[in-house]
Design an enzyme around this catalytic site. Structure first.
Site, PDB file in Angstrom:
ATOM      1  CB  CYS A  15     -19.111 109.905 -60.852  1.00  0.00           C
ATOM      2  SG  CYS A  15     -18.063 108.453 -60.583  1.00  0.00           S
ATOM      3  CB  CYS A  21     -27.729 112.058 -58.058  1.00  0.00           C
ATOM      4  SG  CYS A  21     -26.629 111.070 -57.009  1.00  0.00           S
TER       5      CYS A  21
END
Length: 374
Positions: free
Chosen positions: A195, A99
């Site tokens: 998340c 990410c």
């Protein structure tokens, strides 16, 4: 077009809030940017809307503009699909590393430049400096929060354009600054995990994307002990979730995952937190990324981490012809896991790192030898 020189990635957390505060106090011209990296899957578990609201509140408190970008498709393509592919192959990936490389320091940086900014800033606990024209990534001063492990895939271009304002501070000081500024994020719980999984059971989440494939659980001698729902639900060193109770003729000690064989769909477990089947002295990696653009030498000594928050482990590194690494540790390492990252350090400087391909732990040894000889 933003007039800000630095765009702060406002995540809705306390760290990025204080990063923006510190830059503003230094007189830096700033704006905020909130990234949406995961499309709502209807579960209500990902707190993106709450985070967005908090980011907007912080921007309002500071009196700065805030921009919004939806990177969920880029996240799916560059991070999540790889995450699924690695689990399906029986490895344990680290999506936070990807990410950072693929979204936060690529698409975010591109967006900031499109807005006319020269720099980006984040709330990561890391530091940078420049020595003889070379940008270095350094550990955060708070070693308990240091996030350089997750940033080891950055290069000179990204570091030259990035600021880490909280990298010099311990976490309690960051929270105090937020409280003094009356930020809504001052006491906000730190985000943990990923998340897109949130508070959900990991196995249930993964089963939405990877079909369950029941198979056998055996001990290292091949004795059948039970059944599993899929080897990709488990990782080396894992204790929970095995559903193995007392086994006749065995001592009442916890069982740990010590091996995964995707081809035969077999999970191997053993008793003892320091089972010899979990221990290795060497690892082989995929081609390494070097923050400086090249390794310091063809062979050198340094320290390494094979997981986040691990103490420094002394090792000797050899760079192989394909760019991969052969790493010899001075002491046995527990549960070094293919798919995770090995990250190298000289003191506080992060040199770079690579994805672990195999170790010489007993049940990986054949694969290790095959890679070693190719």
């Amino acid at each position: 077009m933003s007039q800000a020189r630095t765009i702060v990635g406002l995540s809705g957390g306390v760290d990025s809030s204080v990063a923006a505060l510190l830059l503003q106090r230094e007189g830096e011209s700033i704006a905020g940017l909130f990234m949406q990296n995961w499309a709502d899957d209807g579960s209500g578990e990902c707190r993106a809307e709450d985070d967005r609201r908090d980011a907007v509140a912080i921007a309002g408190k500071l009196g700065i503009p805030i921009h919004f970008r939806d990177f969920s498709q880029q996240y799916w393509d560059g991070v999540f699909q790889h995450f699924l592919d690695e689990y399906a192959a029986g490895r344990t990936p680290n999506p936070d590393v990807l990410c950072n490389r693929e979204v936060k320091f690529k698409h975010f940086l591109d967006a900031a430049r499109e807005l006319g900014a020269d720099y980006i800033a984040t709330g990561h606990y890391a530091r940078t400096d420049e020595v003889d024209g070379r940008h270095r990534l350094l550990r955060g001063m708070d070693r308990n929060k240091d996030q350089s492990y997750f940033l080891h895939q950055l290069g000179q271009t990204q570091l030259a354009a990035t600021k880490f304002p909280v990298g010099e501070l311990p976490k309690p000081a960051v929270r105090q600054l937020a409280a003094d500024a009356v930020f809504a994020t001052a006491n906000k719980k730190d985000s943990t995990g990923i998340c897109f999984i949130g508070e959900r059971d990991f196995r249930s989440f993964l089963a939405q994307y990877l079909p369950m494939q029941p198979g056998e659980i055996r001990d290292p001698d091949g004795v059948l002990l039970g059944q599993h729902d899929g080897v990709f639900f488990h990782t080396l060193g894992q204790r929970g979730g095995l559903n193995i109770g007392g086994v006749k003729g065995r001592e009442a000690a916890p069982w740990y995952v010590v091996g995964k064989d995707v081809a035969s769909n077999t999970l191997t477990i053993d008793q003892g937190v320091d089972s010899p089947y979990l221990m290795s002295m060497r690892l082989l990696s995929e081609p390494a990324h070097w923050i400086a653009g090249a390794p310091p030498a063809a062979a050198f000594e340094c320290t390494a981490q094979t997981r986040y928050r691990q103490p420094d482990e002394a090792c000797r590194v050899e760079v192989r012809e394909d760019g991969g690494l052969l790493i010899h540790f001075d002491a046995p390492q527990r549960a070094v896991t293919p798919g995770q990252s090995v990250v190298l350090y000289l003191g506080d400087e992060c040199l770079g790192g690579a994805v672990i391909a195999a170790t010489d732990a007993p049940l990986q040894r054949t694969h290790f030898d095959t890679l070693f000889n190719t």
